[in-house]
Structure formats: C-alpha cells, structure tokens
Design a protein around this motif. Structure first.
Motif, PDB file in Angstrom:
ATOM      1  N   VAL A 121       5.554  14.339  -9.066  1.00 20.31           N
ATOM      2  CA  VAL A 121       5.792  15.675  -8.829  1.00 20.31           C
ATOM      3  C   VAL A 121       6.981  16.293  -9.115  1.00 20.31           C
ATOM      4  CG1 VAL A 121       4.304  15.334  -6.798  1.00 20.31           C
ATOM      5  CG2 VAL A 121       6.850  14.956  -6.500  1.00 20.31           C
ATOM      6  N   LYS A 122       7.123  17.553  -9.249  1.00 20.14           N
ATOM      7  CA  LYS A 122       8.246  18.318  -9.750  1.00 20.14           C
ATOM      8  C   LYS A 122       8.434  19.491  -9.163  1.00 20.14           C
ATOM      9  CE  LYS A 122       7.514  18.639 -14.199  1.00 20.14           C
ATOM     10  NZ  LYS A 122       8.153  18.745 -15.507  1.00 20.14           N
ATOM     11  N   ASP A 123       9.604  20.055  -8.855  1.00 18.67           N
ATOM     12  CA  ASP A 123       9.866  21.274  -8.220  1.00 18.67           C
ATOM     13  C   ASP A 123       9.303  22.629  -9.038  1.00 18.67           C
ATOM     14  OD1 ASP A 123      10.900  23.145  -6.128  1.00 18.67           O
ATOM     15  OD2 ASP A 123      12.952  23.077  -6.965  1.00 18.67           O
ATOM     16  N   THR A 147       3.561  21.158  -8.112  1.00 21.96           N
ATOM     17  CA  THR A 147       3.328  20.907  -9.549  1.00 21.96           C
ATOM     18  C   THR A 147       3.554  19.494  -9.681  1.00 21.96           C
ATOM     19  OG1 THR A 147       4.315  22.886 -10.622  1.00 21.96           O
ATOM     20  CG2 THR A 147       4.405  20.760 -11.837  1.00 21.96           C
ATOM     21  N   ARG A 148       2.071  18.837 -10.026  1.00 16.43           N
ATOM     22  CA  ARG A 148       1.894  17.635 -10.029  1.00 16.43           C
ATOM     23  C   ARG A 148       1.813  17.401 -11.859  1.00 16.43           C
ATOM     24  NH1 ARG A 148      -3.474  16.479  -6.786  1.00 16.43           N
ATOM     25  NH2 ARG A 148      -4.233  18.158  -8.224  1.00 16.43           N
ATOM     26  N   VAL A 149       2.566  15.992 -12.083  1.00 17.61           N
ATOM     27  CA  VAL A 149       2.586  15.908 -13.452  1.00 17.61           C
ATOM     28  C   VAL A 149       2.127  14.408 -13.711  1.00 17.61           C
ATOM     29  CG1 VAL A 149       4.919  15.141 -13.089  1.00 17.61           C
ATOM     30  CG2 VAL A 149       4.466  15.605 -15.144  1.00 17.61           C
ATOM     31  N   SER A 191       0.840  -1.364   0.066  1.00 16.77           N
ATOM     32  CA  SER A 191       0.029  -0.100  -0.016  1.00 16.77           C
ATOM     33  C   SER A 191       0.751   1.044   0.114  1.00 16.77           C
ATOM     34  CB  SER A 191      -0.900  -0.016   1.383  1.00 16.77           C
ATOM     35  OG  SER A 191      -0.229   0.025   2.312  1.00 16.77           O
ATOM     36  N   GLU A 192       2.277   1.183   0.334  1.00 16.98           N
ATOM     37  CA  GLU A 192       3.046   2.279   0.144  1.00 16.98           C
ATOM     38  C   GLU A 192       4.065   2.212  -1.072  1.00 16.98           C
ATOM     39  OE1 GLU A 192       3.481   4.796   2.667  1.00 16.98           O
ATOM     40  OE2 GLU A 192       1.630   3.929   3.688  1.00 16.98           O
ATOM     41  N   ARG A 193       3.828   3.592  -1.725  1.00 22.50           N
ATOM     42  CA  ARG A 193       4.350   3.381  -2.913  1.00 22.50           C
ATOM     43  C   ARG A 193       5.362   4.980  -3.046  1.00 22.50           C
ATOM     44  NH1 ARG A 193      -0.012   2.637  -7.454  1.00 22.50           N
ATOM     45  NH2 ARG A 193      -0.611   0.415  -6.981  1.00 22.50           N
ATOM     46  N   LEU A 194       6.410   4.823  -3.647  1.00 22.89           N
ATOM     47  CA  LEU A 194       7.172   5.713  -3.678  1.00 22.89           C
ATOM     48  C   LEU A 194       6.811   6.566  -4.852  1.00 22.89           C
ATOM     49  CD1 LEU A 194      10.283   6.700  -2.658  1.00 22.89           C
ATOM     50  CD2 LEU A 194      10.924   5.837  -4.779  1.00 22.89           C
ATOM     51  N   ILE A 195       6.529   8.082  -4.519  1.00 15.89           N
ATOM     52  CA  ILE A 195       6.012   9.057  -5.464  1.00 15.89           C
ATOM     53  C   ILE A 195       7.117   9.308  -6.622  1.00 15.89           C
ATOM     54  CG2 ILE A 195       6.644  11.135  -4.348  1.00 15.89           C
ATOM     55  CD1 ILE A 195       3.740  12.269  -5.123  1.00 15.89           C
ATOM     56  N   PRO A 196       6.660   9.166  -7.945  1.00 14.06           N
ATOM     57  CA  PRO A 196       7.459   9.442  -8.681  1.00 14.06           C
ATOM     58  C   PRO A 196       8.140  11.212  -8.950  1.00 14.06           C
ATOM     59  CG  PRO A 196       5.834   8.247  -9.862  1.00 14.06           C
ATOM     60  CD  PRO A 196       5.442   8.679  -8.489  1.00 14.06           C
ATOM     61  N   PHE A 197       9.329  11.269  -8.951  1.00 13.24           N
ATOM     62  CA  PHE A 197       9.764  12.429  -8.867  1.00 13.24           C
ATOM     63  C   PHE A 197      10.623  13.106 -10.320  1.00 13.24           C
ATOM     64  CE2 PHE A 197      13.478  15.520  -7.961  1.00 13.24           C
ATOM     65  CZ  PHE A 197      12.784  16.764  -7.464  1.00 13.24           C
ATOM     66  N   ASP A 198      10.024  14.110 -10.858  1.00 16.18           N
ATOM     67  CA  ASP A 198      10.805  14.551 -12.198  1.00 16.18           C
ATOM     68  C   ASP A 198      11.725  15.718 -11.758  1.00 16.18           C
ATOM     69  OD1 ASP A 198      11.298  15.072 -14.858  1.00 16.18           O
ATOM     70  OD2 ASP A 198       9.725  16.619 -14.632  1.00 16.18           O
ATOM     71  N   ILE A 199      13.092  15.500 -12.242  1.00 11.65           N
ATOM     72  CA  ILE A 199      14.016  16.616 -12.007  1.00 11.65           C
ATOM     73  C   ILE A 199      14.093  17.637 -12.817  1.00 11.65           C
ATOM     74  CG2 ILE A 199      15.788  14.675 -11.411  1.00 11.65           C
ATOM     75  CD1 ILE A 199      16.969  14.804 -14.119  1.00 11.65           C
ATOM     76  N   TYR A 238      11.419  14.735 -17.530  1.00  9.21           N
ATOM     77  CA  TYR A 238      12.507  13.534 -17.684  1.00  9.21           C
ATOM     78  C   TYR A 238      11.739  12.248 -17.773  1.00  9.21           C
ATOM     79  CZ  TYR A 238      16.908  11.270 -17.755  1.00  9.21           C
ATOM     80  OH  TYR A 238      18.189  10.473 -17.937  1.00  9.21           O
ATOM     81  N   VAL A 239      11.539  11.339 -18.843  1.00 11.95           N
ATOM     82  CA  VAL A 239      10.910  10.186 -18.723  1.00 11.95           C
ATOM     83  C   VAL A 239      11.734   9.359 -19.451  1.00 11.95           C
ATOM     84  CG1 VAL A 239       8.814   8.990 -19.274  1.00 11.95           C
ATOM     85  CG2 VAL A 239       8.934  11.513 -18.747  1.00 11.95           C
TER      86      VAL A 239
END
Length: 463
Positions: free
Chosen positions: A455-457, A436-438, A53-61, A406-407
């Motif tokens: 998410v991204k900065d 910012t959610r992507v 149930s716990e996931r790492l949230i994707p982070f865009d650089i 970045y994908v």
C-alpha cells in the motif's frame, strides 16, 4: 508514470525532493515506516497457507499523487456510481423495474447467492442499502480511468488509508509543508456523520452507533477496532447485544443501552442465526426482526452484496442510464460474461491473454492471469470454467499505468490500483484520497495484500 515512462506533472515536487535527498536517509525513512507499521500492529491475515497467518503489509514511502482536476472527475464518477447502485438495490428489492424493462436478466439477480429474500419490500432509512462503497479503479497507459469492480458490502482497507497518511506526515513533514495536500483524517468524522444520518425514525435521541465485529480472529479486526476508536463509538461482538421488543440493546457496566445504528463487519449469513445460518455464534438472534420493524439500522444493509457481484458489475453503466438518465462518467473495463455462449467461446479461445475471475471471488484468490500462467495452469482453469461457466467473467490484461515505487533501495515503476471510499447517507461524501494498492513484484498486475501487494499514501493536491 506515463506509458512512455515519464513522470507525470503532479509528481515533480516529490521527485525533486527525492533527487536532492541523501539515498541513505531515504532508506532510513523506509525502515522507520516498516517499524511503525509493526509497532502499530498493521497486519493482515492469510488463510490456508500454513505457518504465520499474520503478515506485515508492505508499505511504500512514495505517494501516489492526483491533481485537483483529476480528482474532480473521479469524484463525480464515483458518486454517480454510488447513486445508481443504491437505486438498483432499492429497485430489485421492490418492483424490479430494470428487470421488467428487459435491461437486465432477472436470473442474475434473483438467483444470486447474495440476494436476500428476507428484505424484499423493506425500505431502509433514506432508501440507502449500501452506505460505504469502495470502487476499485485502474488507470491505463492511455491516461484513462476504468472501474474494475464495486464493493458494496463492507469494503476494507480504509484504516490503511488513514495510517498511511499518518506515517507519511511523521516521516516527511517537509513534503507536506511544500505541497498543498487535501486531508483524509476527517474520514472517521464523515463516516460517523453518515451512519447517524440514517438512524431509524424510531430513534428518539442522539443516535447510538456501534461497530459490530466477528472478533479478534477476523482478518480485518485491526480495522474494526481502529474505526470504532477513531469514531469514538463502541466496538461490539454479537454476544454484547440483545433484542428486546423491536429494539437492540448493548450490555454495559451501567446497564443496557439502546443501539440505533450498527456498522456491521459480519457477512449476511452470520448476523442473525434466527434468520440466516442457525449455527452462527457471531450474530445477534432476532436482529433481523428488529431491523424490519424499524428499530435499528444495519449498515450496509443485508442484501447489498448483490450489487457487487462481478457479473452484476457489467450492468452498472446500464443502471446509470436507467435510473439516473445520465451517461457514465467512468467506464467499466471491457468484460466477457462466461454465462453467455459467444463470450464463453471468446474467453476459452483467448485464456492466455485474459484475466479471469470468479463472480463471487475476492482478495485476488481464485483468479487466472493468463500472461503470467503456465500452460498447465491455463488448462486446469479451462476445466473449471467449463464445469460452471456462470461462475466466471473475464477481462483484458490492461496496460496499467505505474507509479514510482521504492523497491530494494531504488525507485522503480510498479502497477497500482485505487480504492476511494464513498459514504452514502443523507448526503454523499467522497474522502479526497483512498487506498492505493501496489504490486510490489516487477511486472505483476495483482495488487491484493494476500497476493504480495503493498500500500501507499494517496495525495490529492488542492488548487
């Protein structure tokens, strides 16, 4: 990116750095960012899917970048909206003038599940009901900003905003040396200042602030503990607090300590079993009595949720005109209310082209994205709407702008939204940035982390 696929001016310095940097180094930085998120423990919970149930949230650089001029307009628009929403909340728990004037149907407010009769006639400190407001914004290909929805109870995600910036500064210090980026690390200080500014009049000394969490099993527990730590205040659960007379006290190793302001991250229904759900083990028995007696301030106030109902959202432009005597700076997305016969007919006739949402829904759950749905899914959703039309609104599938993302070891356009955080107390503050959610999947319009979004900065460039 513009509708023509061109990179906007604010991104020129970032893109220049990307072009001059070894792709292997960029990929290495991407992997380092993932490792940092995992090390820090920035995860989110996904309910009802089985497995982990716990996931790492994707982070865009790749950051999202705004000019100071763009942000100035957004700031004015968000603050205007926050003022109007709080004026609306105070009004509907008192005289209800917007209802009496015929500008808004009373049924939408007084029969709303989020409307709390227990606070009718009560005026919280500074007349503020919603102290932290997250306004979800989208930018269209025509380069205009629109408001998708308002979050007036406990908008989540601010910890991601702060951690995104921290990680970017660690990984790309050279970008921060060559770009004048406004800081976001003062948000915890602004939040603490806001919370203290609404302390009750019965507070004799320096206000004591706590963050009230449901506990470690909650999906946003990381954020609860993170914000408490950053503000330098105690993180408490309901069992840590008790009521004595008109006041709230916290159990400590040095004996009881009075609490003046509670930043609660527990839903209304669970904060006081003597007033709301009797089976709640998360809240504090008698808390509402202390609140109504002026012995403690609850942020955001019980009952604030009626202002972020998705049907109520459609009337926010009218609230701005009614309470402030101004025209809206930020427009709503065109929205059809299925509770109205003409709107319902239009929605049912055009389901394949619309985004349909539950009025009380959140997290991207329970919605229909017509263009991305099968005929069977659309027909099944049609039956849901017909069974309870008042529970749904619909919006067009906007030509949302994209940002470089970045994908799979390359840059590609992906759709985004933005949630800036507005703090309302003695003054109104807006942190120069936001979450910012992507939508990480190509062509997807759903940015929620629970639905595969990342998410991204968010950078705001200073003049």
């Amino acid at each position: 990116m513009t509708s023509g696929g061109h990179v906007r001016e604010p991104y020129k310095e970032v893109m220049k750095w990307i072009e001059q940097t070894d792709p292997n180094l960029i990929h290495q930085k991407h992997r380092q960012a993932e490792a940092l998120f995992r090390q820090i423990g920035i995860t989110f919970a996904v309910y009802g899917e089985g497995g982990d149930s716990e996931r790492l949230i994707p982070f865009d650089i790749m950051p999202r970048v705004f000019t100071a001029t763009e942000w100035e307009k957004l700031e004015r628009g968000v603050k205007q909206r926050a003022r109007a929403l709080n004026a609306f909340l105070w009004d509907v728990y008192h005289r209800g003038e917007i209802i009496l004037s015929g500008r808004m149907p009373g049924k939408l407010v007084y029969q709303n599940d989020a409307y709390e009769p227990s606070v009718v006639g009560f005026s919280p400190s500074q007349k503020v009901f919603s102290h932290i407001i997250g306004v979800d914004l989208v930018r269209t290909g025509a380069d205009e900003f629109y408001v998708l929805e308002d979050n007036c109870r406990t908008p989540s995600g601010v910890s991601y905003m702060l951690e995104n910036r921290e990680i970017m500064m660690r990984l790309f210090p050279q970008l921060f040396r060559t770009n004048r980026i406004m800081p976001v690390d003062n948000y915890p200080g602004l939040l603490r200042k806001t919370l203290k500014s609404v302390a009750p009049e019965k507070c004799d000394n320096e206000p004591t602030v706590v963050v009230l969490t449901p506990g470690a099993a909650n999906s946003a527990y990381f954020e609860h503990s993170f914000l408490a730590d950053q503000m330098g205040v105690e993180l408490v659960e309901g069992r840590d607090l008790f009521i004595k007379g008109d006041f709230v006290f916290m159990r400590t190793t040095r004996g009881p300590r009075r609490v003046d302001v509670i930043y609660r991250r527990i839903d209304d229904a669970f904060i006081d079993p003597l007033c709301f759900r009797a089976d709640s083990l998360l809240g504090v028995p008698g808390l509402m009595n202390a609140y109504r007696a002026g012995g403690v301030q609850i942020c955001s106030a019980p009952g604030a949720g009626v202002a972020d109902d998705k049907a109520v959202y459609t009337y926010v432009p009218e609230m701005i005109r009614f309470y402030l005597g101004e025209e809206p700076i930020l427009n709503n997305v065109q929205t059809w209310r299925c509770s109205e016969a003409d709107d319902l007919k239009y929605v049912l006739d055009n389901l394949a082209d619309l985004v349909v949402k539950e009025v009380h829904g959140s997290g991207g759950y329970g919605m229909l994205v017509g263009p991305a749905s099968t005929k069977a899914e659309i027909e099944q959703y049609r039956l849901r709407i017909l069974a309870d039309p008042e529970d749904f609104i619909a919006q067009p599938t906007l030509a949302l702008s994209t940002t470089p993302t970045y994908v799979e070891q390359e840059l590609a356009p992906r759709h985004v939204d933005l949630r800036p955080y507005c703090l309302v107390g003695e003054s109104i503050e807006l942190c120069p940035g936001g979450l910012t959610r992507v939508a990480m999947r190509e062509g997807s319009l759903v940015v929620n982390s629970s639905q595969g979004g990342g998410v991204k900065d968010t950078w705001v460039l200073s003049n």
